[in-house]
Design a protein around this motif. Structure first.
Motif, PDB file in Angstrom:
ATOM      1  N   ARG A   1      -0.413  -1.555 -10.053  1.00 58.21           N
ATOM      2  CA  ARG A   1       0.899  -2.576  -9.912  1.00 58.21           C
ATOM      3  C   ARG A   1       1.940  -2.173 -11.048  1.00 58.21           C
ATOM      4  N   ASP A   2       1.402  -1.399 -12.091  1.00 54.39           N
ATOM      5  CA  ASP A   2       2.381  -1.286 -13.313  1.00 54.39           C
ATOM      6  C   ASP A   2       2.862   0.325 -13.108  1.00 54.39           C
ATOM      7  N   GLU A   3       2.043   1.072 -12.368  1.00 54.36           N
ATOM      8  CA  GLU A   3       2.358   2.460 -12.225  1.00 54.36           C
ATOM      9  C   GLU A   3       3.291   3.066 -11.167  1.00 54.36           C
ATOM     10  N   TRP A   4       3.310   2.357 -10.074  1.00 50.13           N
ATOM     11  CA  TRP A   4       3.915   2.779  -8.820  1.00 50.13           C
ATOM     12  C   TRP A   4       5.508   3.335  -8.918  1.00 50.13           C
ATOM     13  N   SER A   5       6.108   2.590  -9.799  1.00 50.31           N
ATOM     14  CA  SER A   5       7.605   2.916 -10.039  1.00 50.31           C
ATOM     15  C   SER A   5       7.713   4.438 -10.866  1.00 50.31           C
ATOM     16  N   ASN A   6       6.917   4.936 -11.667  1.00 51.90           N
ATOM     17  CA  ASN A   6       6.912   5.998 -12.510  1.00 51.90           C
ATOM     18  C   ASN A   6       5.587   6.967 -12.327  1.00 51.90           C
ATOM     19  N   ALA A   7       5.049   6.656 -11.159  1.00 52.84           N
ATOM     20  CA  ALA A   7       3.794   7.713 -11.167  1.00 52.84           C
ATOM     21  C   ALA A   7       4.241   9.075 -10.831  1.00 52.84           C
ATOM     22  N   SER A   8       3.478  10.153 -11.247  1.00 51.97           N
ATOM     23  CA  SER A   8       3.758  11.347 -10.761  1.00 51.97           C
ATOM     24  C   SER A   8       3.131  11.737  -9.284  1.00 51.97           C
ATOM     25  N   ALA A   9       3.770  12.638  -8.651  1.00 49.54           N
ATOM     26  CA  ALA A   9       3.245  12.811  -7.124  1.00 49.54           C
ATOM     27  C   ALA A   9       2.094  13.636  -7.274  1.00 49.54           C
ATOM     28  N   PRO A  10       1.176  13.561  -6.416  1.00 48.56           N
ATOM     29  CA  PRO A  10       0.150  14.437  -6.061  1.00 48.56           C
ATOM     30  C   PRO A  10       0.069  15.889  -6.183  1.00 48.56           C
ATOM     31  N   THR A  11      -0.588  16.781  -6.448  1.00 52.34           N
ATOM     32  CA  THR A  11      -0.409  18.264  -6.222  1.00 52.34           C
ATOM     33  C   THR A  11      -0.966  18.677  -4.910  1.00 52.34           C
ATOM     34  N   ALA A  12      -1.730  17.667  -4.367  1.00 56.69           N
ATOM     35  CA  ALA A  12      -2.246  18.121  -3.002  1.00 56.69           C
ATOM     36  C   ALA A  12      -2.437  16.843  -2.224  1.00 56.69           C
ATOM     37  N   TRP A  13      -2.149  17.337  -0.869  1.00 53.09           N
ATOM     38  CA  TRP A  13      -2.029  16.246   0.015  1.00 53.09           C
ATOM     39  C   TRP A  13      -3.130  16.041   0.742  1.00 53.09           C
ATOM     40  N   ASP A  14      -3.756  14.781   1.229  1.00 51.82           N
ATOM     41  CA  ASP A  14      -4.812  14.439   2.205  1.00 51.82           C
ATOM     42  C   ASP A  14      -4.793  14.776   3.709  1.00 51.82           C
ATOM     43  N   GLY A  15      -3.479  15.050   4.251  1.00 51.34           N
ATOM     44  CA  GLY A  15      -3.447  15.512   5.766  1.00 51.34           C
ATOM     45  C   GLY A  15      -2.094  14.963   6.060  1.00 51.34           C
ATOM     46  N   ASN A  16      -1.959  14.820   7.247  1.00 50.81           N
ATOM     47  CA  ASN A  16      -0.712  14.441   8.196  1.00 50.81           C
ATOM     48  C   ASN A  16      -0.568  13.001   8.408  1.00 50.81           C
ATOM     49  N   ILE A  17       0.545  12.201   8.352  1.00 54.94           N
ATOM     50  CA  ILE A  17       0.672  10.946   8.859  1.00 54.94           C
ATOM     51  C   ILE A  17       1.914  10.943   9.940  1.00 54.94           C
ATOM     52  N   LEU A  18       1.892  10.120  10.657  1.00 48.73           N
ATOM     53  CA  LEU A  18       2.880  10.129  11.516  1.00 48.73           C
ATOM     54  C   LEU A  18       3.711   8.805  11.323  1.00 48.73           C
ATOM     55  N   VAL A  19       4.914   9.086  10.609  1.00 53.88           N
ATOM     56  CA  VAL A  19       5.783   7.922  10.418  1.00 53.88           C
ATOM     57  C   VAL A  19       6.555   7.661  11.694  1.00 53.88           C
ATOM     58  N   PRO A  20       6.791   6.208  11.662  1.00 57.53           N
ATOM     59  CA  PRO A  20       6.798   5.184  10.843  1.00 57.53           C
ATOM     60  C   PRO A  20       5.351   4.422  11.057  1.00 57.53           C
ATOM     61  N   PHE A  21       4.205   4.908  11.488  1.00 57.37           N
ATOM     62  CA  PHE A  21       3.006   4.025  11.490  1.00 57.37           C
ATOM     63  C   PHE A  21       2.153   4.037  10.080  1.00 57.37           C
ATOM     64  N   SER A  22       1.790   2.834   9.815  1.00 56.37           N
ATOM     65  CA  SER A  22       1.249   2.818   8.575  1.00 56.37           C
ATOM     66  C   SER A  22      -0.137   3.557   8.744  1.00 56.37           C
ATOM     67  N   PRO A  23      -0.743   3.968   7.680  1.00 57.81           N
ATOM     68  CA  PRO A  23      -1.986   4.419   7.487  1.00 57.81           C
ATOM     69  C   PRO A  23      -3.216   3.756   8.193  1.00 57.81           C
ATOM     70  N   GLU A  24      -3.181   2.410   8.150  1.00 58.14           N
ATOM     71  CA  GLU A  24      -4.011   1.332   8.733  1.00 58.14           C
ATOM     72  C   GLU A  24      -4.088   1.675  10.367  1.00 58.14           C
ATOM     73  N   ALA A  25      -2.967   1.977  10.977  1.00 55.03           N
ATOM     74  CA  ALA A  25      -2.622   1.997  12.376  1.00 55.03           C
ATOM     75  C   ALA A  25      -3.320   3.450  12.837  1.00 55.03           C
ATOM     76  N   SER A  26      -3.932   3.065  14.044  1.00 59.73           N
ATOM     77  CA  SER A  26      -4.390   4.442  14.729  1.00 59.73           C
ATOM     78  C   SER A  26      -3.381   5.414  14.925  1.00 59.73           C
ATOM     79  N   LEU A  27      -2.043   4.952  15.429  1.00 55.62           N
ATOM     80  CA  LEU A  27      -1.220   5.941  15.794  1.00 55.62           C
ATOM     81  C   LEU A  27      -0.873   6.710  14.779  1.00 55.62           C
ATOM     82  N   SER A  28      -1.047   6.501  13.292  1.00 54.12           N
ATOM     83  CA  SER A  28      -0.516   7.072  12.359  1.00 54.12           C
ATOM     84  C   SER A  28      -1.625   8.534  12.007  1.00 54.12           C
ATOM     85  N   SER A  29      -2.605   8.584  12.992  1.00 58.71           N
ATOM     86  CA  SER A  29      -3.546   9.444  12.834  1.00 58.71           C
ATOM     87  C   SER A  29      -4.379   9.581  11.623  1.00 58.71           C
TER      88      SER A  29
END
Length: 622
Positions: free
Chosen positions: A76-104
């Motif tokens: 809640r306090d970090e989102w506006s100034n957090a540092s980006a990750p150095t590795a990624w978990d995978g691919n997401i199909l935008v604009p579907f939310s991660p909870e939606a199956s179409l996002s993969s």
């Protein structure tokens, strides 16, 4: 006798049968819509996102992005100034939310996590005199956006569009865009509608992050940043308020007929960043649901050219020749036959799998004889309203609810059992705010600002015919005062101040929800009070909810939620038709319209006219 009639007006059998036995957060059976099944990731929701504000120089950024979900106990306090990750978990199909199956992705974001997006974008050419604007149609809930490592904006609010001029941060060649998202869902008090992490009954799967289109747009240095279009059918005028980035150029507005020919035009030399033009139109052609006539608009400012549209029509409450308050379209009594529309999809959640899917829902309801959709506790993408505009479907637009989770006795049990409570409980004290989930001052401030912004965002759509301020006490506070404040912003449409119950006598409708009582027109207990400006119209804003599960098309095969269960579609259709016949008959007694629950099944709710996957129209016999 009066007490006896009140007792038997409540159908206890239906009340007891209305709740499913399922525990909350039961695992859902995956369903896909025909459009989700046919989805092409290279052309996902590729249409221009804003038909009312369109230029040629745009580019969709929908498609595959990288994503990462990072643990962040202080998200809640970090989102506006957090540092980006150095590795990624995978691919997401935008604009579907991660909870939606179409996002993969099929992962749920928790309030102690941050969701990161990353994408590389090639910029091959950008004129020295032009600007590049990055648009997001909606991101749930709070986000920070970075271009090549530089933060270009932060934004709070999950349902409305926003943008940033990124010209100074981009370069020719490869650029990277990163987005950090925080979403507390029901653990926060922000407007969030019917989403819950712990879903169940009338509350649906929460979704997070980018859930509407992302796009780039190239514009001249001097361009129209925004505009408000105000047609007046009675006066035969059109006013256009434009906000300009750089003043000093000629602003021209042309009104076009369906053939593309100019029927009116006005110009002005601008000297400030805001300008107003007025066009006179003798006897404008009116928009209605049978002939939804849309005029085109061409707005020219220097080298900037924007395409838009508008329509001339009036909506409001007027008395008929018998003195009864009626909803009127173009000053003629119009009986509203509406459907509650949640706007949820099994494979996309709040994101429709395709533009054609939006159209299919609207056309199915028109074919069934409905002329209004009550958009329930959600703001849709602009294209949905455009389709309602062009197809002739009225919209009752709800404001998005939020706040704390109201107590079940206050929000459900008391109004279900005691009809008098619908109009006897006040919403103006801190104690009532706590009861209705509105006790947090930050929530009240954010909700009111979003209500204002929702009206500003949608005010130009002729399909939007009424505003619904609060629903069933969810986050309700000071509804009479707020309704009048919002009316000052938009005096051209009627308002429902409190839909369902805890009505304060405000607004233009006495709007009740009737799932468990005999269908009739109730007397407005606030009628005749000296402070009332005029008689309100009576509408049954929710009713029905007849449930009929269709095997193979259910999210929870062994669980259903609705009112009056049917195992046979033939019996369900007969009950549905009988119920609507009763409603139509009440028009003579003063009913101005109704809203049937609901357009489609949603998760364990099987009370839709369509199945959740939109593969079966229950109204159409096989």
């Amino acid at each position: 006798m009066k007490a006896k009639r009140r007792l038997f007006d409540l159908d206890i059998r239906r009340v007891l049968a209305a709740r499913p036995d399922a525990p909350q957060d039961s695992k859902l059976t995956p369903l896909t819509t025909p459009w989700g099944e046919a989805l092409d990731p290279e052309r996902v929701l590729s249409e221009h996102p804003r038909p009312q504000f369109e230029r040629d120089s745009w580019r969709s950024l929908n498609g595959w992005w990288d994503y990462a979900i990072c643990e962040a106990p202080d998200a809640r306090d970090e989102w506006s100034n957090a540092s980006a990750p150095t590795a990624w978990d995978g691919n997401i199909l935008v604009p579907f939310s991660p909870e939606a199956s179409l996002s993969s992705v099929n992962r749920r974001l928790s309030p102690t996590q941050l969701l990161w997006y990353h994408r590389k974008v090639e910029i091959a050419d950008l004129s020295a005199d032009n600007r590049l604007v990055l648009h997001f149609e909606a991101v749930d809930y709070a986000c920070a956006v970075y271009v090549n490592g530089a933060q270009v904006l932060t934004h709070v609010g999950g349902y409305l569009p926003f943008e940033a001029d990124v010209t100074d941060e981009v370069r020719l060649g490869t650029n990277r865009i990163e987005v950090c998202v925080y979403d507390p869902s029901e653990q926060g008090v922000q407007p969030r509608g019917k989403q819950r992490i712990t879903r169940g009954n009338m509350w649906y799967t929460a979704q997070s992050g980018i859930w509407q289109s992302v796009w780039l747009e190239e514009v001249p240095e001097a361009y129209v940043a925004s505009m408000c279009v105000m047609p007046d059918a009675d006066a035969g005028t059109l006013e256009v308020d434009a906000v300009l980035t750089v003043p000093g150029h000629m602003l021209t507005v042309e009104l076009l007929d369906v053939e593309g020919q100019a029927v009116a035009q006005a110009s002005t030399q601008t000297v400030a960043n805001e300008a107003r033009l007025r066009l006179d139109i003798a006897q404008p052609r009116l928009w209605d649901v049978d002939e939804p006539y849309l005029y085109g608009l061409r707005v020219i400012y220097g080298t900037d050219v924007v395409r838009s549209y508008c329509a001339f029509r009036t909506v409001g409450i007027e008395r008929d020749e018998s003195g009864v308050a009626r909803f009127c379209l173009n000053h003629k009594p119009f009986f509203v036959r509406g459907v509650l529309d949640q706007g949820y999809w099994p494979d996309g959640l709040m994101t429709a799998p395709a533009d054609e899917a939006l159209v299919a829902d609207i056309e199915a309801m028109r074919a069934a004889g409905f002329n209004m959709l009550r958009k329930h506790i959600k703001v849709e993408p602009s294209r949905w309203y455009w389709h309602c505009d062009r197809l002739g479907m009225l919209v009752w637009q709800d404001m998005v609810s939020g706040g704390g989770i109201p107590g079940e006795w206050a929000s459900v049990n008391i109004p279900t059992l005691i009809r008098r409570s619908w109009t006897s409980l006040r919403d103006t004290s801190p104690r009532s705010w706590q009861r209705f989930g509105a006790g947090d001052e930050a929530y009240r401030s954010e909700w009111l600002q979003m209500a204002r912004d929702t009206i500003a965002h949608l005010v130009g759509h002729p399909c939007v015919a009424a505003w619904v301020v609060f629903n069933e006490s969810w986050g309700q506070f000071c509804s009479a005062e707020i309704t009048e404040e919002l009316r000052a912003q938009d005096p051209t449409r009627p308002f429902t101040a409190a839909s369902g119950w805890y009505d304060q006598g405000a607004g233009d409708f006495f709007a009740v929800h009737n799932y468990f009582r005999n269908m009739r027109v109730y007397r407005d207990p606030h009628a005749g009070l000296p402070w009332r400006r005029k008689q309100r119209a009576f509408i049954i804003d929710e009713f029905g909810g007849l449930t009929c599960p269709v095997e193979g098309h259910m999210s929870l095969p062994d669980i259903t939620y609705g009112y009056d269960a049917f195992d046979d579609l033939g019996a369900w259709r007969r009950a549905f038709e009988e119920l609507l016949t009763q409603m139509d008959a009440l028009e003579a007694e003063g009913l101005v319209g109704f809203v049937y629950t609901q357009l489609s099944d949603v998760e364990e709710e099987t009370n839709g006219l369509l199945t959740y996957d939109r593969r079966v129209n229950k109204l159409v016999a096989e």
